[in-house]
Design an enzyme around this catalytic site. Sequence first.
Site, mmCIF file in Angstrom:
data_model
loop_
_atom_site.group_PDB
_atom_site.id
_atom_site.type_symbol
_atom_site.label_atom_id
_atom_site.label_comp_id
_atom_site.label_asym_id
_atom_site.label_seq_id
_atom_site.Cartn_x
_atom_site.Cartn_y
_atom_site.Cartn_z
ATOM 1 N N GLU A 64 0.852 -1.202 0.000
ATOM 2 C CA GLU A 64 0.000 0.000 0.000
ATOM 3 C C GLU A 64 0.885 1.248 0.000
ATOM 4 O O GLU A 64 1.871 1.305 0.730
ATOM 5 C CB GLU A 64 -0.900 -0.024 1.239
ATOM 6 C CG GLU A 64 -1.838 1.147 1.363
ATOM 7 C CD GLU A 64 -2.697 1.325 0.109
ATOM 8 O OE1 GLU A 64 -3.464 0.420 -0.223
ATOM 9 O OE2 GLU A 64 -2.580 2.388 -0.531
ATOM 10 N N PHE A 65 0.476 2.250 -0.775
ATOM 11 C CA PHE A 65 1.282 3.478 -0.859
ATOM 12 C C PHE A 65 0.524 4.714 -0.406
ATOM 13 O O PHE A 65 0.990 5.834 -0.605
ATOM 14 C CB PHE A 65 1.780 3.675 -2.301
ATOM 15 C CG PHE A 65 2.655 2.554 -2.778
ATOM 16 C CD1 PHE A 65 3.997 2.507 -2.439
ATOM 17 C CD2 PHE A 65 2.130 1.519 -3.535
ATOM 18 C CE1 PHE A 65 4.805 1.457 -2.852
ATOM 19 C CE2 PHE A 65 2.928 0.463 -3.959
ATOM 20 C CZ PHE A 65 4.275 0.428 -3.614
ATOM 21 N N LEU A 66 -0.670 4.530 0.186
ATOM 22 C CA LEU A 66 -1.439 5.718 0.576
ATOM 23 C C LEU A 66 -0.673 6.536 1.615
ATOM 24 O O LEU A 66 0.175 6.015 2.340
ATOM 25 C CB LEU A 66 -2.812 5.327 1.127
ATOM 26 C CG LEU A 66 -2.915 4.440 2.370
ATOM 27 C CD1 LEU A 66 -2.642 5.200 3.652
ATOM 28 C CD2 LEU A 66 -4.295 3.819 2.431
ATOM 29 N N GLY A 88 13.975 20.370 7.286
ATOM 30 C CA GLY A 88 13.206 20.579 8.511
ATOM 31 C C GLY A 88 13.671 19.654 9.613
ATOM 32 O O GLY A 88 14.845 19.262 9.660
ATOM 33 N N CYS A 125 5.588 4.932 9.199
ATOM 34 C CA CYS A 125 6.184 4.164 8.095
ATOM 35 C C CYS A 125 7.679 4.406 7.872
ATOM 36 O O CYS A 125 8.465 3.468 7.957
ATOM 37 C CB CYS A 125 5.416 4.431 6.804
ATOM 38 S SG CYS A 125 3.768 3.716 6.843
ATOM 39 N N ARG A 175 2.569 8.302 15.839
ATOM 40 C CA ARG A 175 3.601 7.273 15.902
ATOM 41 C C ARG A 175 4.933 7.837 15.366
ATOM 42 O O ARG A 175 4.975 8.405 14.284
ATOM 43 C CB ARG A 175 3.173 6.032 15.092
ATOM 44 C CG ARG A 175 2.089 5.238 15.790
ATOM 45 C CD ARG A 175 1.641 4.052 14.966
ATOM 46 N NE ARG A 175 0.777 4.438 13.870
ATOM 47 C CZ ARG A 175 0.169 3.575 13.054
ATOM 48 N NH1 ARG A 175 0.371 2.278 13.199
ATOM 49 N NH2 ARG A 175 -0.614 4.005 12.089
HETATM 50 N N1 LIG Z 1 -0.375 4.048 7.967
HETATM 51 C C1 LIG Z 1 0.100 4.252 6.737
HETATM 52 O O1 LIG Z 1 0.167 5.385 6.256
HETATM 53 C C2 LIG Z 1 0.575 3.089 5.912
HETATM 54 C C3 LIG Z 1 0.808 3.277 4.537
HETATM 55 C C4 LIG Z 1 1.229 2.204 3.778
HETATM 56 C C5 LIG Z 1 1.434 0.965 4.365
HETATM 57 N N2 LIG Z 1 1.217 0.809 5.703
HETATM 58 C C6 LIG Z 1 1.410 -0.521 6.299
HETATM 59 O O2 LIG Z 1 0.119 -1.115 6.485
HETATM 60 C C7 LIG Z 1 0.130 -1.925 7.668
HETATM 61 C C8 LIG Z 1 -0.955 -1.451 8.618
HETATM 62 O O3 LIG Z 1 -0.649 -0.137 9.008
HETATM 63 P P1 LIG Z 1 -1.712 0.775 9.773
HETATM 64 O O4 LIG Z 1 -1.095 2.115 9.914
HETATM 65 O O5 LIG Z 1 -3.032 0.639 9.113
HETATM 66 O O6 LIG Z 1 -1.735 0.029 11.197
HETATM 67 P P2 LIG Z 1 -2.716 0.291 12.417
HETATM 68 O O7 LIG Z 1 -1.902 0.027 13.626
HETATM 69 O O8 LIG Z 1 -3.412 1.595 12.253
HETATM 70 O O9 LIG Z 1 -3.816 -0.859 12.261
HETATM 71 C C9 LIG Z 1 -3.555 -2.214 12.411
HETATM 72 C C10 LIG Z 1 -4.836 -2.896 12.857
HETATM 73 O O10 LIG Z 1 -4.643 -4.310 12.829
HETATM 74 C C11 LIG Z 1 -5.383 -4.865 13.893
HETATM 75 N N3 LIG Z 1 -4.912 -6.227 14.150
HETATM 76 C C12 LIG Z 1 -3.792 -6.633 14.798
HETATM 77 N N4 LIG Z 1 -3.706 -7.977 14.786
HETATM 78 C C13 LIG Z 1 -4.792 -8.433 14.129
HETATM 79 C C14 LIG Z 1 -5.246 -9.728 13.759
HETATM 80 N N5 LIG Z 1 -4.563 -10.818 14.076
HETATM 81 N N6 LIG Z 1 -6.394 -9.832 13.057
HETATM 82 C C15 LIG Z 1 -7.100 -8.735 12.722
HETATM 83 N N7 LIG Z 1 -6.716 -7.484 13.025
HETATM 84 C C16 LIG Z 1 -5.578 -7.334 13.716
HETATM 85 C C17 LIG Z 1 -5.156 -3.885 15.037
HETATM 86 O O11 LIG Z 1 -6.127 -4.045 16.042
HETATM 87 C C18 LIG Z 1 -5.246 -2.560 14.302
HETATM 88 O O12 LIG Z 1 -6.566 -2.041 14.287
HETATM 89 C C19 LIG Z 1 1.542 -1.808 8.246
HETATM 90 O O13 LIG Z 1 2.324 -2.863 7.769
HETATM 91 C C20 LIG Z 1 2.048 -0.499 7.672
HETATM 92 O O14 LIG Z 1 3.447 -0.445 7.576
HETATM 93 C C21 LIG Z 1 0.775 1.838 6.488
#
Ligand SMILES: NC(=O)c1ccc[n+]([C@@H]2O[C@H](COP(=O)([O-])OP(=O)(O)OC[C@H]3O[C@@H](n4cnc5c(N)ncnc54)[C@H](O)[C@@H]3O)[C@@H](O)[C@H]2O)c1
Length: 419
Positions: A149-151, A251, A258, A326
């Site tokens: 995912e790249f959002l 900055g 991430c 975070r």
């Molecule tokens: N946040 C971003 O901007 C972003 C962008 C691209 C990729 N990512 C990647 O996407 C992934 C998720 O990131 P996020 O920011 O959405 O994380 P987050 O911490 O916001 O959400 C993760 C969710 O997973 C749930 N969870 C944990 N274990 C679980 C399980 N066994 N079954 C079901 N749900 C479970 C948690 O309760 C939580 O709600 C990460 O690998 C991150 O690196 C994040």
Amino acid sequence: MKIAVLGTGYVGLVSSAVFAEIGHQVIGLDIDKSKISQLKKGRVPIYEPGLETLLQKHLNSGRLIFTTDYAQAIKDAELIFICVGTPPKPDGSYDSKYVYSAAKSIAGHLTQYAVIVIKSTVPPSTTNEVRKIIQANTSVAFDLASTPEFLREGSAVNDALHPARIILGVESSKAETWLRKAHHQLSAPILVTTPASAQLIKYASNAMLATKISFINAMAILCDKIGADIKAVTRGLGLDPRIGQSFLNAGLGYGGSCFPKDTWALIAYAKSLGYDFNFLKQVDQVNNDQIDYFISKIKSAYPDGIKGKVLTILGLAFKPNTDDQREARSTILINKLKKLGVIIHAYDPVIKTEFSDPYMALINADGLVLVTEWQEFNDLNFTRIKRSMKQPIIFDGRNFFNPGKLRKLKFQYFGIGRQ
Ligand SMILES: NC(=O)c1ccc[n+]([C@@H]2O[C@H](COP(=O)([O-])OP(=O)(O)OC[C@H]3O[C@@H](n4cnc5c(N)ncnc54)[C@H](O)[C@@H]3O)[C@@H](O)[C@H]2O)c1
């Protein structure tokens, strides 16, 4: 298509809503019961522009439902997206426990062939581990795939609806066909590759962006030393079409959920393969040093010392338009300043603090410290602020304000790499 999304955090929730928007039948699952109960009521537990409207639209259309029940989520799903968190462990490597636990739960409830797609950011070694876990717990056939995912938080809905690229890391033509079908409404170039390459594309993207930021921050220090202007250097540099302007804002450095963790995870993954990714370690080091560099500027403004001074931090989120803290620069900076005896006041447009507006937070302050460049800070009334501050000093951690304008108002201004 019938899609299950596991994990309803920033990525899973946005993906669920967007898959529903483009016509699929989506079930979002999380192990966090309170999150799911809020989502069922149409309430979004995070701040992400446009998300609540889209969520409510598809709760109403019936294309999106939420559950904590794996059996319900998995039984009819054709595509199962793993979107759980991949936080860092103390040694920098990624903590696989959420991904592996999700894999085990999927296997325990698989009743028919499905394509299981890892959307969480993981190193390539994960795919085989996930395969082993699922095979050990079910005899039902499945394919594994990876669609990183790249959002960007803050514009996540728009990014997911209008992605710059869709990366399909697949091992079978059936998985490719199903994933193409899942994304068919999105007009973005599709790159089909292996799961390993897809996962490296994600890490390489974040490492490259982190590199650009650290590079320009190092250049900004040179600018400070000789009185040059990093803004002019960046403009001139970015006019080269091979380089471009983006991600070259000097900055306080990068934070968030991430860039730091993905940089550390890539370094740790490289190490596990016997490669010392020294280059990326330096990118991380420059990013860490940037906070201390900024603090040295703050110290220089108070010849009588900073102990007991009141500094007002504007912006706590790791970037504008999100409530995500975070690895936020604000947290690291505030902790370091507190250790030096500074009294911290803080204000953020969406993160609650003891101050209801920036003006209140700035009353009697010895300095204003801009950490997150929320647009609303651009519209501040600095004449009013100057009247209420004890000392009119501004530390601009994002080179966001106009120094000329502030100096005219008799503020002392400190940016990074600009005079
Ligand atoms: N946040 C971003 O901007 C972003 C962008 C691209 C990729 N990512 C990647 O996407 C992934 C998720 O990131 P996020 O920011 O959405 O994380 P987050 O911490 O916001 O959400 C993760 C969710 O997973 C749930 N969870 C944990 N274990 C679980 C399980 N066994 N079954 C079901 N749900 C479970 C948690 O309760 C939580 O709600 C990460 O690998 C991150 O690196 C994040």
